[in-house]
Design a protein around this motif. Sequence first.
Motif, PDB file in Angstrom:
ATOM      1  N   LEU A 101       0.852  -1.185   0.000  1.00 11.83           N
ATOM      2  CA  LEU A 101       0.000   0.000   0.000  1.00 11.83           C
ATOM      3  C   LEU A 101       0.891   1.240   0.000  1.00 11.83           C
ATOM      4  O   LEU A 101       1.698   1.427   0.916  1.00 11.83           O
ATOM      5  CB  LEU A 101      -0.901   0.036   1.240  1.00 11.83           C
ATOM      6  N   ALA A 102       0.766   2.063  -1.017  1.00 12.69           N
ATOM      7  CA  ALA A 102       1.485   3.338  -1.063  1.00 12.69           C
ATOM      8  C   ALA A 102       0.620   4.396  -0.387  1.00 12.69           C
ATOM      9  O   ALA A 102      -0.541   4.588  -0.751  1.00 12.69           O
ATOM     10  CB  ALA A 102       1.776   3.733  -2.505  1.00 12.69           C
ATOM     11  N   MET A 103       1.192   5.059   0.630  1.00 10.13           N
ATOM     12  CA  MET A 103       0.428   6.000   1.446  1.00 10.13           C
ATOM     13  C   MET A 103       1.153   7.327   1.574  1.00 10.13           C
ATOM     14  O   MET A 103       2.370   7.414   1.408  1.00 10.13           O
ATOM     15  CB  MET A 103       0.205   5.423   2.853  1.00 10.13           C
ATOM     16  N   GLU A 104       0.382   8.333   1.896  1.00 13.68           N
ATOM     17  CA  GLU A 104       0.935   9.638   2.246  1.00 13.68           C
ATOM     18  C   GLU A 104       1.900   9.482   3.422  1.00 13.68           C
ATOM     19  O   GLU A 104       1.635   8.742   4.369  1.00 13.68           O
ATOM     20  CB  GLU A 104      -0.229  10.550   2.627  1.00 13.68           C
ATOM     21  N   LEU A 105       3.034  10.173   3.368  1.00  8.83           N
ATOM     22  CA  LEU A 105       4.024  10.115   4.443  1.00  8.83           C
ATOM     23  C   LEU A 105       3.710  11.158   5.510  1.00  8.83           C
ATOM     24  O   LEU A 105       3.549  12.338   5.212  1.00  8.83           O
ATOM     25  CB  LEU A 105       5.424  10.370   3.880  1.00  8.83           C
ATOM     26  N   ALA A 106       3.608  10.705   6.760  1.00 13.59           N
ATOM     27  CA  ALA A 106       3.400  11.625   7.891  1.00 13.59           C
ATOM     28  C   ALA A 106       4.768  12.059   8.400  1.00 13.59           C
ATOM     29  O   ALA A 106       5.314  11.503   9.354  1.00 13.59           O
ATOM     30  CB  ALA A 106       2.595  10.943   8.991  1.00 13.59           C
ATOM     31  N   ALA A 107       5.333  13.077   7.751  1.00 12.00           N
ATOM     32  CA  ALA A 107       6.720  13.469   8.014  1.00 12.00           C
ATOM     33  C   ALA A 107       6.920  14.058   9.403  1.00 12.00           C
ATOM     34  O   ALA A 107       8.040  14.087   9.911  1.00 12.00           O
ATOM     35  CB  ALA A 107       7.185  14.474   6.960  1.00 12.00           C
ATOM     36  N   GLY A 108       5.846  14.532  10.043  1.00 10.84           N
ATOM     37  CA  GLY A 108       5.970  15.147  11.365  1.00 10.84           C
ATOM     38  C   GLY A 108       5.997  14.164  12.510  1.00 10.84           C
ATOM     39  O   GLY A 108       6.147  14.566  13.666  1.00 10.84           O
ATOM     40  N   GLY A 109       5.834  12.860  12.217  1.00 15.18           N
ATOM     41  CA  GLY A 109       5.894  11.845  13.268  1.00 15.18           C
ATOM     42  C   GLY A 109       4.654  11.831  14.145  1.00 15.18           C
ATOM     43  O   GLY A 109       3.561  12.208  13.733  1.00 15.18           O
ATOM     44  N   ASP A 110       4.821  11.380  15.396  1.00 14.25           N
ATOM     45  CA  ASP A 110       3.715  11.270  16.348  1.00 14.25           C
ATOM     46  C   ASP A 110       3.398  12.618  16.981  1.00 14.25           C
ATOM     47  O   ASP A 110       4.304  13.374  17.336  1.00 14.25           O
ATOM     48  CB  ASP A 110       4.072  10.294  17.476  1.00 14.25           C
ATOM     49  N   LEU A 113       1.382  13.407  12.352  1.00 17.34           N
ATOM     50  CA  LEU A 113       1.456  14.792  11.891  1.00 17.34           C
ATOM     51  C   LEU A 113       2.105  14.863  10.517  1.00 17.34           C
ATOM     52  O   LEU A 113       3.036  14.102  10.224  1.00 17.34           O
ATOM     53  CB  LEU A 113       2.278  15.642  12.870  1.00 17.34           C
ATOM     54  N   ASP A 114       1.633  15.797   9.688  1.00 12.32           N
ATOM     55  CA  ASP A 114       2.320  16.033   8.421  1.00 12.32           C
ATOM     56  C   ASP A 114       3.397  17.098   8.620  1.00 12.32           C
ATOM     57  O   ASP A 114       3.648  17.552   9.745  1.00 12.32           O
ATOM     58  CB  ASP A 114       1.329  16.402   7.309  1.00 12.32           C
ATOM     59  N   ASN A 115       4.048  17.510   7.546  1.00  9.94           N
ATOM     60  CA  ASN A 115       5.177  18.437   7.687  1.00  9.94           C
ATOM     61  C   ASN A 115       4.750  19.878   7.954  1.00  9.94           C
ATOM     62  O   ASN A 115       5.598  20.760   8.089  1.00  9.94           O
ATOM     63  CB  ASN A 115       6.081  18.374   6.452  1.00  9.94           C
ATOM     64  N   PRO A 159      10.415  22.981  11.025  1.00  9.14           N
ATOM     65  CA  PRO A 159       9.469  22.405  11.989  1.00  9.14           C
ATOM     66  C   PRO A 159       8.745  21.198  11.404  1.00  9.14           C
ATOM     67  O   PRO A 159       8.540  21.106  10.195  1.00  9.14           O
ATOM     68  CB  PRO A 159       8.496  23.557  12.255  1.00  9.14           C
ATOM     69  N   PHE A 160       8.382  20.269  12.282  1.00 12.13           N
ATOM     70  CA  PHE A 160       7.649  19.064  11.897  1.00 12.13           C
ATOM     71  C   PHE A 160       8.379  18.295  10.792  1.00 12.13           C
ATOM     72  O   PHE A 160       7.776  17.793   9.854  1.00 12.13           O
ATOM     73  CB  PHE A 160       6.222  19.405  11.465  1.00 12.13           C
ATOM     74  N   SER A 161       9.698  18.226  10.918  1.00 10.78           N
ATOM     75  CA  SER A 161      10.503  17.474   9.961  1.00 10.78           C
ATOM     76  C   SER A 161      11.203  16.342  10.703  1.00 10.78           C
ATOM     77  O   SER A 161      12.423  16.326  10.847  1.00 10.78           O
ATOM     78  CB  SER A 161      11.522  18.390   9.284  1.00 10.78           C
ATOM     79  N   ASN A 162      10.400  15.410  11.215  1.00 12.61           N
ATOM     80  CA  ASN A 162      10.916  14.234  11.923  1.00 12.61           C
ATOM     81  C   ASN A 162      11.708  14.604  13.171  1.00 12.61           C
ATOM     82  O   ASN A 162      12.647  13.914  13.547  1.00 12.61           O
ATOM     83  CB  ASN A 162      11.794  13.377  11.005  1.00 12.61           C
ATOM     84  N   ASN A 163      11.351  15.730  13.808  1.00  9.63           N
ATOM     85  CA  ASN A 163      12.032  16.115  15.042  1.00  9.63           C
ATOM     86  C   ASN A 163      11.673  15.127  16.140  1.00  9.63           C
ATOM     87  O   ASN A 163      10.503  14.928  16.442  1.00  9.63           O
ATOM     88  CB  ASN A 163      11.600  17.524  15.462  1.00  9.63           C
ATOM     89  N   ILE A 164      12.675  14.517  16.739  1.00 15.34           N
ATOM     90  CA  ILE A 164      12.427  13.532  17.787  1.00 15.34           C
ATOM     91  C   ILE A 164      12.877  14.113  19.118  1.00 15.34           C
ATOM     92  O   ILE A 164      13.973  14.667  19.234  1.00 15.34           O
ATOM     93  CB  ILE A 164      13.128  12.192  17.478  1.00 15.34           C
ATOM     94  N   TYR A 165      12.028  14.021  20.132  1.00 12.04           N
ATOM     95  CA  TYR A 165      12.288  14.657  21.419  1.00 12.04           C
ATOM     96  C   TYR A 165      12.640  13.654  22.514  1.00 12.04           C
ATOM     97  O   TYR A 165      12.686  14.013  23.678  1.00 12.04           O
ATOM     98  CB  TYR A 165      11.082  15.502  21.832  1.00 12.04           C
TER      99      TYR A 165
END
Length: 534
Positions: free
Chosen positions: A94-103, A152-154, A419-425
């Motif tokens: 399944l090709a899906m939209e990428l949620a680049a912003g993560g959780d 989240l998206d980008n 912002p919202f570019s796979n930032n991991i905290y």
Amino acid sequence: MSSFSQIDPLPNIKDVEVRDTIGQGSFAIVKKATLKNDDSLVFAIKFVHLHTCKKFGLDDNAIANEVLIHKKCSKHPNVIRLLNFSVSTNYLWLAMELAAGGDLFDKIEPDVGIPDQEVVQFYFQQLLNAVHYLHNECGVAHRDIKPENILLDNHGNMKLADFGLATVFKRQNGTYRNSIDVCGSPPYMAPDVLADGGYRSDVADIWSCGILLFVLLTGSTPWEEPSANDQWYVDFVENDGRILAGSWERLDIDTLSLIRGILKPKVSQRYSISKIQSHRWLQKKRVSFVDENYQCNNAEELFKRLTSNLKVSLSDDDYFRFNHDSLLMTQKTGDFDSENHYISNKITPLFSQQDEGFAVLKHDNLYKKYIPAATQNVCHPDPVINVSNFNDQKKWHMIMSQDPSSSQYKVSTEENFKPFSNNIYTRFYSVEDIEDILKVLENAIKTLNVSNCSSIVNEYANLIKLLGSAPIYPLSISIRTIDTRRLLLAGYLKIQQLDEDLKTVTFIRTKGDPLEWRRFFKKVTLLSREIVLQ
């Protein structure tokens, strides 16, 4: 056990370049992908291993059901879009939209929530819009609304994901079909799901939205499960929702009014989505960073307001308080036998309190299976900067300043990151020797009652012998434990070397609630404070 992608190679997809793994579960693997003639178009591909699905008891109809429902529900900006799908010999892809912003929920403080009510209102309204679309335009109930499925998206917009438990509840003639199977995560599940005689799955979704709103506001769930065996839930029902203890006392009167209306145990009294949307809590203030379609039009402002409250305390007070509370908890647990830990007849926990967790050291180049397994859990890369002309202290802090997660430790960070570019905290930095890092982490993990299959330090010594002159990084400590609600929590701690001395320890969740994973990260980091660079 080998990954199924090693047993059966992934299929080639015409005109598609399959790239890094960004998620893996029991019977599926998620890869980032681009078009071969345009690498600016980035998306996700989920490869479902058909043979493994059947081993888990999923027949062809169940597999096809998720695909068909997801395709039906892909025309809303706050739902992950299904772009394409097909079947090969061993895989459904399944090709899906990428949620680049993560959780979303790994950017929320446990037991605190989001203090900015405008941000809470923004995400709750987007969730309502998505669920209203599913119910009214698609006739579909999601049935698994929980933090793991809120991405989240980008631009920071919410994306509802994972239609594995979704069902079509509305027939073509407009009548409703009741569900009879118990599904979902216990803290977010409606009481009617546990009742005999079936339930309206769309109305159960609304209850789950109410629990999510409570978590956004407080950073915790109001109870572990909505049953007579949970005292918090019993008190809530007996007092008609008029509880002003614990996290409830932090909510103002308008918020309490809304949540009590959503969390009505009697289905006939529960608020509809239209009634929720007309409530004064959602009407009294307009969100300032949205466009006419209620999508974010200022990602920088939203990111700053969402993450500004994230803090990791390494203070003496918090350290000694945590150790004191842990001692009391150990003493309290010893006074009860296992029969006092309730396991509902209706709910079977994925991981009971009597099961042992584990922590195992692995080397990434030798063991490829320790990778993220969330729906789309993309790890933010470590910062890269030319620091050859600086002394050690300045060099380390220059590197850390490029990572927005460093702001949790009162490190001044640059504002030129996206912002919202796979930032991991869930990460800390260290300049200690790797042997000391592993020893401290091992002690911290043991303090949290995660059993070790063997000594992490000894495993490292064995790896050194095995690798010889080969690079020792990256290293991973795979974790499996239970969270504060007795549900499975799994992931790994990835240790990477950025500079001769500087290393990152990144906590990557593979299973379970992202809010609970952040809670686990903060506990381990506090207990490991002697190796944390600030």
